[in-house]
Write a protein that holds these residues in place. Structure first.
Motif, mmCIF file in Angstrom:
data_model
loop_
_atom_site.group_PDB
_atom_site.id
_atom_site.type_symbol
_atom_site.label_atom_id
_atom_site.label_comp_id
_atom_site.label_asym_id
_atom_site.label_seq_id
_atom_site.Cartn_x
_atom_site.Cartn_y
_atom_site.Cartn_z
ATOM 1 N N SER B 245 42.811 94.717 53.112
ATOM 2 C CA SER B 245 43.658 95.104 54.234
ATOM 3 C C SER B 245 43.321 96.546 54.586
ATOM 4 O O SER B 245 43.350 97.412 53.717
ATOM 5 C CB SER B 245 45.131 95.016 53.842
ATOM 6 O OG SER B 245 45.460 93.700 53.446
ATOM 7 N N SER B 276 51.194 91.024 68.982
ATOM 8 C CA SER B 276 52.119 91.842 68.191
ATOM 9 C C SER B 276 53.419 91.147 67.816
ATOM 10 O O SER B 276 54.236 91.716 67.095
ATOM 11 C CB SER B 276 52.405 93.159 68.901
ATOM 12 O OG SER B 276 53.114 92.884 70.084
ATOM 13 N N ASP B 278 53.332 88.737 65.964
ATOM 14 C CA ASP B 278 52.937 88.202 64.663
ATOM 15 C C ASP B 278 51.931 89.191 64.067
ATOM 16 O O ASP B 278 51.576 90.179 64.710
ATOM 17 C CB ASP B 278 52.279 86.834 64.870
ATOM 18 C CG ASP B 278 52.097 86.060 63.563
ATOM 19 O OD1 ASP B 278 52.666 86.457 62.533
ATOM 20 O OD2 ASP B 278 51.367 85.048 63.592
ATOM 21 N N TYR B 279 51.507 88.962 62.832
ATOM 22 C CA TYR B 279 50.422 89.788 62.299
ATOM 23 C C TYR B 279 49.685 88.979 61.230
ATOM 24 O O TYR B 279 50.265 88.111 60.588
ATOM 25 C CB TYR B 279 50.959 91.100 61.715
ATOM 26 C CG TYR B 279 51.932 90.930 60.570
ATOM 27 C CD1 TYR B 279 51.478 90.758 59.263
ATOM 28 C CD2 TYR B 279 53.294 90.915 60.778
ATOM 29 C CE1 TYR B 279 52.367 90.587 58.215
ATOM 30 C CE2 TYR B 279 54.191 90.737 59.740
ATOM 31 C CZ TYR B 279 53.719 90.576 58.459
ATOM 32 O OH TYR B 279 54.591 90.394 57.431
ATOM 33 N N PRO B 280 48.407 89.255 61.068
ATOM 34 C CA PRO B 280 47.638 88.515 60.062
ATOM 35 C C PRO B 280 47.765 89.175 58.691
ATOM 36 O O PRO B 280 48.040 90.376 58.589
ATOM 37 C CB PRO B 280 46.206 88.633 60.584
ATOM 38 C CG PRO B 280 46.179 89.961 61.275
ATOM 39 C CD PRO B 280 47.560 90.173 61.847
ATOM 40 N N THR B 281 47.574 88.399 57.638
ATOM 41 C CA THR B 281 47.457 88.987 56.302
ATOM 42 C C THR B 281 46.172 88.482 55.656
ATOM 43 O O THR B 281 45.610 87.456 56.068
ATOM 44 C CB THR B 281 48.645 88.641 55.369
ATOM 45 O OG1 THR B 281 48.544 87.274 54.958
ATOM 46 C CG2 THR B 281 49.985 88.894 56.036
ATOM 47 N N ALA B 282 45.763 89.205 54.635
ATOM 48 C CA ALA B 282 44.521 88.850 53.942
ATOM 49 C C ALA B 282 44.624 87.435 53.385
ATOM 50 O O ALA B 282 43.786 86.575 53.654
ATOM 51 C CB ALA B 282 44.249 89.856 52.827
ATOM 52 N N GLY B 284 46.973 85.069 53.918
ATOM 53 C CA GLY B 284 47.415 84.023 54.835
ATOM 54 C C GLY B 284 46.397 83.671 55.897
ATOM 55 O O GLY B 284 46.397 82.556 56.422
ATOM 56 N N ARG B 296 48.600 94.372 64.800
ATOM 57 C CA ARG B 296 49.329 95.626 64.989
ATOM 58 C C ARG B 296 48.547 96.627 65.838
ATOM 59 O O ARG B 296 48.566 97.833 65.563
ATOM 60 C CB ARG B 296 49.723 96.276 63.652
ATOM 61 C CG ARG B 296 50.756 95.491 62.857
ATOM 62 C CD ARG B 296 51.588 96.402 61.971
ATOM 63 N NE ARG B 296 52.530 97.167 62.795
ATOM 64 C CZ ARG B 296 53.293 98.164 62.339
ATOM 65 N NH1 ARG B 296 53.220 98.519 61.076
ATOM 66 N NH2 ARG B 296 54.120 98.806 63.137
ATOM 67 N N TRP B 310 45.458 97.218 62.309
ATOM 68 C CA TRP B 310 45.450 96.649 60.962
ATOM 69 C C TRP B 310 44.343 95.600 60.956
ATOM 70 O O TRP B 310 44.211 94.832 61.925
ATOM 71 C CB TRP B 310 46.818 96.017 60.750
ATOM 72 C CG TRP B 310 46.994 94.976 59.697
ATOM 73 C CD1 TRP B 310 46.897 93.614 59.872
ATOM 74 C CD2 TRP B 310 47.372 95.173 58.332
ATOM 75 N NE1 TRP B 310 47.204 92.968 58.701
ATOM 76 C CE2 TRP B 310 47.500 93.892 57.747
ATOM 77 C CE3 TRP B 310 47.629 96.293 57.556
ATOM 78 C CZ2 TRP B 310 47.855 93.707 56.405
ATOM 79 C CZ3 TRP B 310 47.989 96.105 56.227
ATOM 80 C CH2 TRP B 310 48.089 94.843 55.662
#
Lengths: 336, 336
Positions: B245, B276, B278-282, B284, B296, B310
């Protein structure tokens, strides 16, 4: 001369509330009577204080004339109502709720601007700022002038305890679900928090910022007395229970004199500077402590006017409970 | 016309090596023969490829004349020796070791500067840069001109897989030790990694920087063709198994036109832009995928020329294995 003051703690049943009661005891805060208050669900809980288990009462029904000082913990309608009642009753207030606009209530970090209260003897309600603002202000105050500070860029890795006991519980539950290959059920974080970083620690507005990110900018400007300071801020949520880690990049107007900056931080109240052959961590150093820990202090690779550093701090204790109690001590000085 | 080339993978027994073999198969890379190589401890291990289990041989004894293309994974003396031998044998090289100075070997990220290889047909050895440089270059290339980019400040939260399989194993072990209240025994991280953030991902030099942090600056400048770009970088180690991240703050020379930046990122190869709400994660989103995920995206609070974003990316797959294989495809184009 009274031996102490009546102290009310609204939001006593919470990580910060309980830590605050602990700190009141540790610092032998001059408490004549302690009133622990909460909402209807909190009533009947007990919190230990000086060898007794004090029962939590209903904040709604409390007569704030009985207290000379009120700590307000947690953002809720109840806390906002108590703020109004406490003001009306002539209570002094240390507000940890973050619900009053920054410009309307003086933020206090004793190491940074505690002296202001001497020149503002009529100041009755003050705010204890966000834990991230407390940590940043304590670290930057000693060096802001030397650096001719222009800009602060900060990534704050918040622990799940910044979401209270429910956050702590959820990380523990998710971790155990994953390690035991059970299906993951995200609740308060809305997605996998265990072994994952989240891009934001709260809902964001149309411009993409969370309310706490915006609040940090204002609080830091106020605490450092730099209304024009450029602050770039990102709060992310880390799979850590307690203690926050801040990655900070500073831009100044002059070449950074690293030995002088080190010396200033070393001498600063509330700061433990760790030299570069080692570094502090939230869990290993900061949690449970009364100082913030600064490490990885170094000049920019590409820009001699840039300074980078790492800060770890106990978000519950140092960043909230202790800062509030120390501020409370300043606020009631004239009573004693 | 040959149906493929002889391909050697030095360092095949590693997270990146194994992912690389997987990607060679998935992309039906034109492999005539695949030589998996390692040190004496690796010999005898097998790695699956196209339904067979290929045995790993000793790199020391390999005749690089048998291969037309070599992938070099991991930094070690052995890999450096293989680099020399492979060059001598006329092999083309995709170097993931990070052991050759950036100025001596062209860094390639196909989405960013793959076109360069057309104009440099004699280029035989290239580097696949750090996963963090891959992710940053892919995200910044489409917007660097629009922003009149001056400065990049990046916090990279590295997962434990950046330290290979040993890092993954240690986080799992530490987590289970803590959850089961057994004594914690830190090994490769030297301290508690579970539920904790570490200030640095590697040893640092006298100025306070790790070799990879310095390398990132040089690689990013080369990839973006901006030799004067100011880059402020901190690599921290997060208690995450896979996926990195990156928290990025950009300073440009002009006011940021957010709709235009969004559109440019949306259209860019290798980028998935998440709006914006929502946001992504590593974990997910990015892990296992062939794109980097950007979220973001927002203008600075205090400065309209500042843009924050991000980025999450699969450090093993997208940042290393896939980038290397795609670069290899460009490097052997003229063979096929």
């Amino acid at each position: 001369m009274p031996t102490g003051v009546g102290v009310a703690v609204v939001g006593a049943v919470s990580l910060v509330g309980e830590a605050l009661v602990e700190v009141l005891e540790e610092r032998t805060f001059p408490v004549a009577e302690l009133y622990l208050l909460g909402d209807s669900e909190d009533v009947g809980h007990t919190v230990p204080f000086k060898g007794r288990n004090l029962r939590v009462g209903e904040a709604d029904r409390f007569d704030f004339n009985r207290a000379q000082l009120a700590f307000l913990v947690g953002a809720s309608e109840l806390v906002s109502e108590c703020h109004v009642k406490a003001v009306a009753a002539g209570c002094r207030i240390v507000d940890l709720s973050g619900s009053i606009p920054v410009k309307q209530q003086l933020c206090v970090v004793p190491e940074v601007n505690g002296g202001l209260l001497d020149s503002l003897p009529d100041q009755r309600a003050i705010a204890s700022p966000l834990p991230e603002a407390v940590a940043l202000a304590i670290a930057l105050k000693p060096i802001q002038q030397q650096l001719d500070l222009h800009r602060v860029t900060v990534t704050a890795c918040l622990p799940v305890s910044s979401r209270g006991a429910a956050g702590v519980k959820e990380l523990a539950r998710q971790t155990s679900e994953l390690l035991n290959a059970r299906p993951l059920e995200p609740r308060i974080f809305g997605r996998q928090m265990a072994f994952n970083m989240l891009a934001q620690a709260e809902a964001v507005d149309a411009q993409g910022y969370g309310a706490q990110e915006r609040r940090l900018v204002e609080e830091l400007r106020q605490l450092l007395d730099m209304p024009e300071l450029a602050v770039s801020v990102t709060f992310v949520q880390a799979p850590v229970f307690f203690g926050e880690s801040l990655i900070v990049s500073l831009q100044g107007g002059v070449e950074a004199d690293m030995p002088a900056l080190s010396a200033a931080l070393d001498a600063a109240p509330g700061v433990e500077l760790v030299e570069s052959d080692d570094y502090p961590t939230a869990v290993g150093d900061a949690v449970g402590q009364e100082a913030i820990y600064v490490g990885r202090l170094r000049r920019g690779i590409c820009d001699p006017r840039e300074v980078n550093l790492w800060i770890v701090s106990d978000n519950v204790r140092k960043g909230a409970a202790l800062n509030a109690v120390q501020s409370g001590e300043l606020l009631i000085k004239d009573y004693l």
